[in-house]
Design an enzyme around this catalytic site. Structure first.
Site: not given
Length: 202
Positions: A126, A135
């Site tokens: 979250h 990446h």
């Protein structure tokens, strides 16, 4: 959809497009000897692609630097590629050009920048904020409220505890455990993660 790149990373993206029932019109790559890729015609190099009038394109290249360079030369409203077996909160935000691999998880409140890779089985918890051209490698896990700067690569199986801030164009080595903030360009390895050098961008 047009696919730029015909390497290993592109194989996964082609598979995502097929699983999402998206038609592939052609693949573009710099290898002049490559004529067919996964059953699709390789229609030319990137310079040839730029002559095609389309906004349906995905950059299927793993290098963050190359993705950034190419992104400035293609239509701004490029596609995303999201595997149907990924888990993405409706309360998250996904930028253009981003690819999300199978079984990746992005939880509520997270903001994913443009041309990001969220790779297989990775977890973004979250309220994370991933900068452009980041990446996140397979099996990597970010705790809640983690910030990752532009162009940074989080290696396979790395873990980042909650609340950490990682700078731009840094590298977090495979299996590393990050428990402290990481400055721009730093290369971090080990458990706990330690800086061993700094990246030099060319």
């Amino acid at each position: 959809m047009h696919v730029i790149g015909a390497g290993g990373h592109s194989k996964v993206i082609v598979d995502i497009l097929l699983e999402s029932h998206i038609q592939i019109n052609g693949v573009w790559d710099e290898n002049p000897d490559l004529k067919v890729f996964m059953g699709y015609p390789v229609r030319g190099n990137f310079d040839a692609f730029k002559k095609v009038k389309t906004d349906k394109v995905i950059i299927a290249i793993g290098s963050n630097l190359i993705r950034k360079r190419i992104s400035g030369e293609i239509p701004e409203n490029t596609a995303v590629a999201i595997h149907p077996k990924s888990a993405i909160s409706k309360y998250s935000s996904i930028g253009i050009g981003t690819v999300i691999m199978p079984n990746a998880t992005i939880n509520a409140g997270s903001i994913i920048g443009v041309y990001v890779i969220v790779n297989t089985n990775s977890s973004v918890d979250h309220d994370c904020n991933l900068g452009d051209f980041v990446h996140i490698s397979p099996q990597a896990a970010l705790g809640g409220n983690v910030t990752v700067g532009e162009g940074t690569h989080i290696g396979i199986g790395a873990s980042v505890i909650q609340g950490i801030k990682i700078g731009k164009w840094a590298t977090i080595g495979a299996g590393s455990v990050v428990i402290r903030d990481v400055p721009d360009y730093a290369v971090v390895v080990g458990n706990p993660g330690r800086i061993i050098k700094y990246n030099k961008l060319t």
